[in-house]
Design a protein around this motif. Sequence first.
Motif, PDB file in Angstrom:
ATOM      1  N   PRO A 173       0.815  -1.221   0.000  1.00  0.00           N
ATOM      2  CA  PRO A 173       0.000   0.000   0.000  1.00  0.00           C
ATOM      3  C   PRO A 173       0.849   1.272   0.000  1.00  0.00           C
ATOM      4  O   PRO A 173       0.475   2.257  -0.661  1.00  0.00           O
ATOM      5  N   ALA A 174       1.976   1.253   0.697  1.00  0.00           N
ATOM      6  CA  ALA A 174       2.826   2.447   0.742  1.00  0.00           C
ATOM      7  C   ALA A 174       3.364   2.799  -0.635  1.00  0.00           C
ATOM      8  O   ALA A 174       3.442   3.981  -1.003  1.00  0.00           O
ATOM      9  N   TYR A 175       3.751   1.796  -1.401  1.00  0.00           N
ATOM     10  CA  TYR A 175       4.256   2.073  -2.750  1.00  0.00           C
ATOM     11  C   TYR A 175       3.144   2.638  -3.627  1.00  0.00           C
ATOM     12  O   TYR A 175       3.342   3.621  -4.362  1.00  0.00           O
ATOM     13  N   LEU A 176       1.951   2.043  -3.585  1.00  0.00           N
ATOM     14  CA  LEU A 176       0.844   2.505  -4.420  1.00  0.00           C
ATOM     15  C   LEU A 176       0.418   3.915  -4.034  1.00  0.00           C
ATOM     16  O   LEU A 176       0.033   4.720  -4.905  1.00  0.00           O
ATOM     17  N   ALA A 177       0.484   4.230  -2.755  1.00  0.00           N
ATOM     18  CA  ALA A 177       0.151   5.591  -2.323  1.00  0.00           C
ATOM     19  C   ALA A 177       1.167   6.595  -2.854  1.00  0.00           C
ATOM     20  O   ALA A 177       0.818   7.742  -3.181  1.00  0.00           O
ATOM     21  N   GLN A 190       5.954   2.543 -16.461  1.00  0.00           N
ATOM     22  CA  GLN A 190       6.203   3.761 -15.702  1.00  0.00           C
ATOM     23  C   GLN A 190       6.397   3.487 -14.210  1.00  0.00           C
ATOM     24  O   GLN A 190       6.547   4.432 -13.434  1.00  0.00           O
ATOM     25  N   HIS A 191       6.437   2.223 -13.830  1.00  0.00           N
ATOM     26  CA  HIS A 191       6.535   1.865 -12.417  1.00  0.00           C
ATOM     27  C   HIS A 191       7.833   1.122 -12.114  1.00  0.00           C
ATOM     28  O   HIS A 191       8.473   0.553 -13.006  1.00  0.00           O
ATOM     29  N   ILE A 217       5.866  -9.181 -21.171  1.00  0.00           N
ATOM     30  CA  ILE A 217       6.329  -7.838 -20.839  1.00  0.00           C
ATOM     31  C   ILE A 217       7.800  -7.900 -20.467  1.00  0.00           C
ATOM     32  O   ILE A 217       8.172  -8.514 -19.453  1.00  0.00           O
ATOM     33  N   PRO A 218       8.688  -7.292 -21.258  1.00  0.00           N
ATOM     34  CA  PRO A 218      10.127  -7.300 -20.924  1.00  0.00           C
ATOM     35  C   PRO A 218      10.426  -6.292 -19.819  1.00  0.00           C
ATOM     36  O   PRO A 218      10.732  -5.124 -20.069  1.00  0.00           O
ATOM     37  N   VAL A 219      10.293  -6.748 -18.600  1.00  0.00           N
ATOM     38  CA  VAL A 219      10.427  -5.855 -17.454  1.00  0.00           C
ATOM     39  C   VAL A 219      11.902  -5.583 -17.164  1.00  0.00           C
ATOM     40  O   VAL A 219      12.725  -6.497 -17.132  1.00  0.00           O
ATOM     41  N   SER A 220      12.227  -4.348 -16.962  1.00  0.00           N
ATOM     42  CA  SER A 220      13.580  -3.989 -16.520  1.00  0.00           C
ATOM     43  C   SER A 220      13.460  -3.146 -15.263  1.00  0.00           C
ATOM     44  O   SER A 220      12.524  -2.370 -15.103  1.00  0.00           O
ATOM     45  N   SER A 221      14.391  -3.329 -14.377  1.00  0.00           N
ATOM     46  CA  SER A 221      14.363  -2.556 -13.137  1.00  0.00           C
ATOM     47  C   SER A 221      15.764  -2.487 -12.570  1.00  0.00           C
ATOM     48  O   SER A 221      16.665  -3.206 -12.991  1.00  0.00           O
ATOM     49  N   GLY A 238       7.934  -2.127   0.068  1.00  0.00           N
ATOM     50  CA  GLY A 238       7.493  -0.935  -0.650  1.00  0.00           C
ATOM     51  C   GLY A 238       8.391  -0.474  -1.767  1.00  0.00           C
ATOM     52  O   GLY A 238       8.302   0.681  -2.194  1.00  0.00           O
ATOM     53  N   HIS A 239       9.248  -1.376  -2.282  1.00  0.00           N
ATOM     54  CA  HIS A 239      10.190  -0.960  -3.319  1.00  0.00           C
ATOM     55  C   HIS A 239       9.606  -1.014  -4.726  1.00  0.00           C
ATOM     56  O   HIS A 239      10.241  -0.536  -5.665  1.00  0.00           O
ATOM     57  N   GLY A 240       8.433  -1.617  -4.922  1.00  0.00           N
ATOM     58  CA  GLY A 240       7.853  -1.648  -6.252  1.00  0.00           C
ATOM     59  C   GLY A 240       6.828  -2.754  -6.413  1.00  0.00           C
ATOM     60  O   GLY A 240       6.333  -3.322  -5.430  1.00  0.00           O
ATOM     61  N   ILE A 241       6.534  -3.058  -7.671  1.00  0.00           N
ATOM     62  CA  ILE A 241       5.539  -4.065  -8.024  1.00  0.00           C
ATOM     63  C   ILE A 241       6.246  -5.374  -8.348  1.00  0.00           C
ATOM     64  O   ILE A 241       7.273  -5.386  -9.035  1.00  0.00           O
TER      65      ILE A 241
END
Length: 307
Positions: A173-177, A190-191, A217-221, A238-241
């Motif tokens: 929830p903290a990340y989404l907020a 964008q996330h 989806i070629p996810v990069s992070s 809370g570091h991401g999805i």
Amino acid sequence: MFSASRFEGIVAFVETAEAGSFTAAAERLGLTRSAVGKSIARLEARLGTRLFHRTTRSLSLTDEGVRFRESCLLALAELDGAEANLAARSDEPAGLLRIEIPVLFGRQWILPLLLDLSARHPRLELDIGFSNRVADLTAEGIDLGVRIGALDDASGLIARRLGTQTTQLCAAPAYLARAGRPRTIDDLAQHACITERRRGLPSGWRLTDHAGKVRTIPVSSRLALDRSDAVADAVLAGHGIGCLPGWLVATALRAGTLETVLPEVSSDALPIHALWPAQRPLPLKLRVVVDALVEKFLPVAPWDVTG
């Protein structure tokens, strides 16, 4: 009259034929190589025929050895069946059961069940291994395995489906907020997405959108980890999805420490099976474990947050 030495010779012969060497057979039987060799030599002398072709580099069955091995296997199977029939008449499972289960899934969802069975059945001996490899149950002497994924090499095995693994997009929830909630698959670009690396390479996310179109989806992070439980820890912090197995994040989703992202998006479903070498009748010690697994996971998986 029957003697113990006659059966020792037969067991040594069968193990050697299966293992392909005196040394390997000795390791399986807990004997010395010399003891196995002498036992087979006595058997050959009693039968009046050679069962193996021996050279300094190889060991192979003679024609007589091939035929005798088939007869021995049938006889030993009859003895095993007789023992299983006697055990089945008892209400108490007993004996050693070798089990291999996936590392994280096994520890979280299967080990508690096995520990409970061990406490309730003091004569049941459990040897539990944790591995994500595809084990050869028959060759490795494993009585029961649990596998997530397709059963491409399950010949000679009985399979009992326990459920399905699907992956879940989720975030704290903290990340989404802080970052907002993605509304479409394209918004994920964008996330901050936390990826799991497999064999040193980041894995893409294979997702099916609301229209039924499958997309990878070629996810990069900037945060990639090689264990799914570590990814879950990072997502909880809370570091991401993350895109994680539903069984791994079910408790956090129920508690509200994680929230579902893009709930209309689905993922590839992987079957979960219990597997064991085909045998009749099914030993009581094995049947008790299989029945407990079925009772726990069916008809609705315990990690199903919609149940």
